[in-house]
Design a protein around this motif. Structure first.
Motif, PDB file in Angstrom:
ATOM      1  N   GLN A  88     -18.345  64.238  56.074  1.00 28.69           N
ATOM      2  CA  GLN A  88     -18.598  65.315  57.032  1.00 28.69           C
ATOM      3  C   GLN A  88     -17.535  65.343  58.120  1.00 28.69           C
ATOM      4  N   ALA A  89     -17.086  64.190  58.577  1.00 27.41           N
ATOM      5  CA  ALA A  89     -16.072  64.131  59.625  1.00 27.41           C
ATOM      6  C   ALA A  89     -14.755  64.752  59.171  1.00 27.41           C
ATOM      7  N   HIS A  90     -14.416  64.583  57.905  1.00 24.87           N
ATOM      8  CA  HIS A  90     -13.143  65.103  57.409  1.00 24.87           C
ATOM      9  C   HIS A  90     -13.226  66.568  56.989  1.00 24.87           C
ATOM     10  N   ARG A  91     -14.428  67.042  56.732  1.00 31.16           N
ATOM     11  CA  ARG A  91     -14.570  68.423  56.249  1.00 31.16           C
ATOM     12  C   ARG A  91     -14.088  69.427  57.284  1.00 31.16           C
ATOM     13  N   LYS A  92     -14.266  69.133  58.560  1.00 27.87           N
ATOM     14  CA  LYS A  92     -13.838  70.074  59.596  1.00 27.87           C
ATOM     15  C   LYS A  92     -12.322  70.217  59.649  1.00 27.87           C
ATOM     16  N   PHE A  93     -11.607  69.344  58.928  1.00 25.15           N
ATOM     17  CA  PHE A  93     -10.149  69.433  58.841  1.00 25.15           C
ATOM     18  C   PHE A  93      -9.704  69.938  57.474  1.00 25.15           C
ATOM     19  N   GLY A  94     -10.616  70.598  56.766  1.00 29.63           N
ATOM     20  CA  GLY A  94     -10.279  71.229  55.500  1.00 29.63           C
ATOM     21  C   GLY A  94     -10.365  70.337  54.290  1.00 29.63           C
ATOM     22  N   VAL A  95     -10.811  69.094  54.460  1.00 32.14           N
ATOM     23  CA  VAL A  95     -10.921  68.166  53.334  1.00 32.14           C
ATOM     24  C   VAL A  95     -12.248  68.410  52.620  1.00 32.14           C
ATOM     25  N   THR A  96     -12.149  68.907  51.417  1.00 28.67           N
ATOM     26  CA  THR A  96     -13.358  69.213  50.656  1.00 28.67           C
ATOM     27  C   THR A  96     -13.701  68.134  49.643  1.00 28.67           C
ATOM     28  N   SER A  97     -12.783  67.214  49.393  1.00 28.33           N
ATOM     29  CA  SER A  97     -13.083  66.061  48.548  1.00 28.33           C
ATOM     30  C   SER A  97     -12.142  64.922  48.898  1.00 28.33           C
ATOM     31  N   LEU A  98     -12.634  63.703  48.683  1.00 28.06           N
ATOM     32  CA  LEU A  98     -11.854  62.535  49.101  1.00 28.06           C
ATOM     33  C   LEU A  98     -12.266  61.308  48.297  1.00 28.06           C
ATOM     34  N   LEU A  99     -11.413  60.295  48.400  1.00 30.78           N
ATOM     35  CA  LEU A  99     -11.726  58.979  47.876  1.00 30.78           C
ATOM     36  C   LEU A  99     -11.917  58.029  49.056  1.00 30.78           C
ATOM     37  N   PRO A 100     -13.151  57.615  49.342  1.00 30.34           N
ATOM     38  CA  PRO A 100     -13.329  56.581  50.362  1.00 30.34           C
ATOM     39  C   PRO A 100     -12.580  55.333  49.929  1.00 30.34           C
ATOM     40  N   THR A 101     -11.895  54.715  50.888  1.00 26.00           N
ATOM     41  CA  THR A 101     -10.972  53.635  50.556  1.00 26.00           C
ATOM     42  C   THR A 101     -11.427  52.327  51.181  1.00 26.00           C
ATOM     43  N   LEU A 102     -11.587  51.322  50.329  1.00 27.52           N
ATOM     44  CA  LEU A 102     -11.941  49.984  50.783  1.00 27.52           C
ATOM     45  C   LEU A 102     -10.677  49.141  50.754  1.00 27.52           C
ATOM     46  N   ILE A 103     -10.259  48.656  51.921  1.00 31.81           N
ATOM     47  CA  ILE A 103      -9.099  47.777  51.933  1.00 31.81           C
ATOM     48  C   ILE A 103      -9.550  46.359  51.582  1.00 31.81           C
ATOM     49  N   THR A 104      -8.582  45.490  51.363  1.00 33.59           N
ATOM     50  CA  THR A 104      -8.826  44.132  50.882  1.00 33.59           C
ATOM     51  C   THR A 104      -9.994  43.465  51.601  1.00 33.59           C
ATOM     52  N   ASP A 105     -10.974  43.005  50.810  1.00 36.27           N
ATOM     53  CA  ASP A 105     -12.197  42.433  51.371  1.00 36.27           C
ATOM     54  C   ASP A 105     -12.776  41.459  50.352  1.00 36.27           C
ATOM     55  N   SER A 106     -13.953  40.964  50.639  1.00 32.77           N
ATOM     56  CA  SER A 106     -14.610  39.991  49.764  1.00 32.77           C
ATOM     57  C   SER A 106     -15.131  40.659  48.503  1.00 32.77           C
ATOM     58  N   ASP A 107     -15.476  39.834  47.510  1.00 37.53           N
ATOM     59  CA  ASP A 107     -16.072  40.367  46.285  1.00 37.53           C
ATOM     60  C   ASP A 107     -17.388  41.069  46.587  1.00 37.53           C
ATOM     61  N   GLU A 108     -18.143  40.528  47.536  1.00 40.38           N
ATOM     62  CA  GLU A 108     -19.432  41.128  47.887  1.00 40.38           C
ATOM     63  C   GLU A 108     -19.244  42.526  48.479  1.00 40.38           C
ATOM     64  N   ALA A 109     -18.224  42.680  49.326  1.00 36.11           N
ATOM     65  CA  ALA A 109     -17.946  43.996  49.902  1.00 36.11           C
ATOM     66  C   ALA A 109     -17.489  44.979  48.834  1.00 36.11           C
ATOM     67  N   MET A 110     -16.675  44.512  47.886  1.00 35.45           N
ATOM     68  CA  MET A 110     -16.240  45.377  46.793  1.00 35.45           C
ATOM     69  C   MET A 110     -17.428  45.869  45.980  1.00 35.45           C
ATOM     70  N   ALA A 111     -18.325  44.959  45.642  1.00 32.30           N
ATOM     71  CA  ALA A 111     -19.502  45.342  44.850  1.00 32.30           C
ATOM     72  C   ALA A 111     -20.374  46.330  45.605  1.00 32.30           C
ATOM     73  N   ALA A 112     -20.570  46.096  46.904  1.00 30.97           N
ATOM     74  CA  ALA A 112     -21.383  47.009  47.708  1.00 30.97           C
ATOM     75  C   ALA A 112     -20.744  48.383  47.785  1.00 30.97           C
ATOM     76  N   ALA A 113     -19.425  48.432  47.932  1.00 32.56           N
ATOM     77  CA  ALA A 113     -18.725  49.712  48.013  1.00 32.56           C
ATOM     78  C   ALA A 113     -18.832  50.487  46.713  1.00 32.56           C
ATOM     79  N   LEU A 114     -18.648  49.802  45.604  1.00 30.50           N
ATOM     80  CA  LEU A 114     -18.770  50.464  44.301  1.00 30.50           C
ATOM     81  C   LEU A 114     -20.178  51.007  44.095  1.00 30.50           C
ATOM     82  N   ASP A 115     -21.181  50.221  44.473  1.00 25.80           N
ATOM     83  CA  ASP A 115     -22.576  50.669  44.328  1.00 25.80           C
ATOM     84  C   ASP A 115     -22.860  51.870  45.226  1.00 25.80           C
TER      85      ASP A 115
END
Length: 387
Positions: A88-115
């Motif tokens: 929603q924050a990016h939509r006001k700048f014309g972004v209608t689709s995006l890839l949320p990006t997870l930078i280097t983190d733990s395996d647990e954070a990666m799994a949570a992000a994918l889920d």
């Protein structure tokens, strides 16, 4: 509106991704585009939304690298609710689709992000999948990624990534740090692979491309630089018509002369924001995996002064392409829509205004790229009073 009823959006200029049409309209049926037609040919019975006088209507922007927005950082809150706020924050700048990006983190954070991404996609069409920027990076080029989390892929990482079915999976890695065949395995499983945070040589980069690597994450930044006797990843990207390379056009990450060089490459330049929580938010500081980041003078920086993502959004990136680089507006728009759609393998459904494509659009003032409305799958959000 009823599920299959038609409505139209009309503008003084409709840019379909390839060419402009004066005084045209886009006809929408349900979530998709049914037709492009002169405004004068619209039947009197159809509901018409007229964008402000002088505004353009163009394909919605597609951002493949979004760390956060609306004061939310994906790493800190890898949940469906956080993803909805970021989109929603990016939509006001014309972004209608995006890839949320997870930078280097733990395996647990990666799994949570994918889920979280898998769970949210059914109700948030603007979320296309996920971009994992790391953790398989070069410890020589960490940027603001936490060095202690940088690691080589193990068997459980392979299983985690190859089992993801929540849309597009984009993995940024350093090919010189990846085991033999790892890139080919990811590509065979349907992932997109991009080089980033890497000290790969030109030969190593070409070998990775032969395995299926097609992307370059924030070209020039956090990678071996272009030099006379070691061309490195930059030369490999610019010389290949199959390469897609992200560019942060904020006037801070890359000098305009280098951006101009990239725009003259034979590959596909793509605008990316590398956006952090302040985009669409109100706070001037945020925490990035234990480091305090301050926003000021158009950039996000650590206490030591290092760049940490960006505070730019895609509308400003388009504007900078025109003002800083002298690009025609049409080409800048393609770098924000058609090119990323093609890179993600979605070029037949997103990134253009044509029959059968999803009705993702942005209306904006061509002088300053200020967005007045955006549509995602035919659903409209307004951001300023109509003229």
């Amino acid at each position: 509106m009823n599920g299959c009823s038609q409505r139209a959006v009309a503008a003084d200029v409709v840019f379909d991704g390839e060419k402009r049409h004066d005084d045209f309209a886009v006809v929408i049926e349900d979530t998709r585009i049914a037709a492009l037609t002169p405004r004068s040919d619209l039947p009197s019975s159809i509901e018409v939304y007229n964008v402000p006088q002088g505004a353009w209507l163009a394909p919605g922007f597609i951002d493949t690298q979004v760390n956060g927005g609306g004061d939310v950082l994906f790493n800190a809150d890898p949940t469906p609710a956080a993803l909805a706020k970021i989109a929603q924050a990016h939509r006001k700048f014309g972004v209608t689709s995006l890839l949320p990006t997870l930078i280097t983190d733990s395996d647990e954070a990666m799994a949570a992000a994918l889920d979280a991404v898998s769970a949210v996609m059914a109700r948030e069409p603007g979320i296309l999948g996920i971009h994992l920027e790391g953790p398989f990076l070069s410890p020589e080029k960490p940027g603001v990624h936490r060095r202690e989390f940088i690691r080589r892929p193990q068997v459980h990482h392979r299983k985690m990534l190859q089992s993801f079915r929540g849309g597009v999976l984009l993995v940024t890695l350093a090919p010189e740090e990846a085991p033999d065949g790892f890139i080919a395995e990811l590509v065979a499983a349907g992932a997109k692979v991009s080089l980033g945070h890497s000290m790969a040589t030109y030969e190593q980069t070409r070998a990775a491309m032969a395995e299926g690597l097609t992307g370059f994450t924030h070209l020039f930044n956090a990678m071996r630089p272009l030099s006379a006797r070691e061309p490195g990843p930059v030369a490999a990207a610019l010389e290949s018509p199959d390469a897609s390379y992200g560019l942060i056009v904020d006037g801070e990450h890359v000098a305009p002369a280098m951006l101009g060089l990239a725009m003259r490459g034979v590959g596909r330049p793509m605008l990316v924001s590398d956006a952090m929580p302040p985009v669409g938010g109100t706070k001037a500081e945020f925490d990035l995996l234990g480091r305090r980041i301050t926003v000021g003078d158009g950039s996000c920086r650590t206490q030591e002064g290092a760049l940490a993502g960006s505070s730019i959004e895609m509308a400003s990136a388009v504007r900078n392409c025109v003002r800083l680089l002298g690009l025609p507006l049409e080409r800048a728009l393609r770098c924000a829509s058609c090119h990323p759609a093609d890179f993600l393998g979605l070029g037949r459904s997103l990134g253009r205004l044509a029959p059968g494509y999803r009705a993702d659009m942005a209306a904006f003032d061509p002088k300053d790229i200020s967005v007045s409305a955006a549509w995602v799958a035919g659903d409209r959000s307004d951001y300023c009073p109509r003229a």
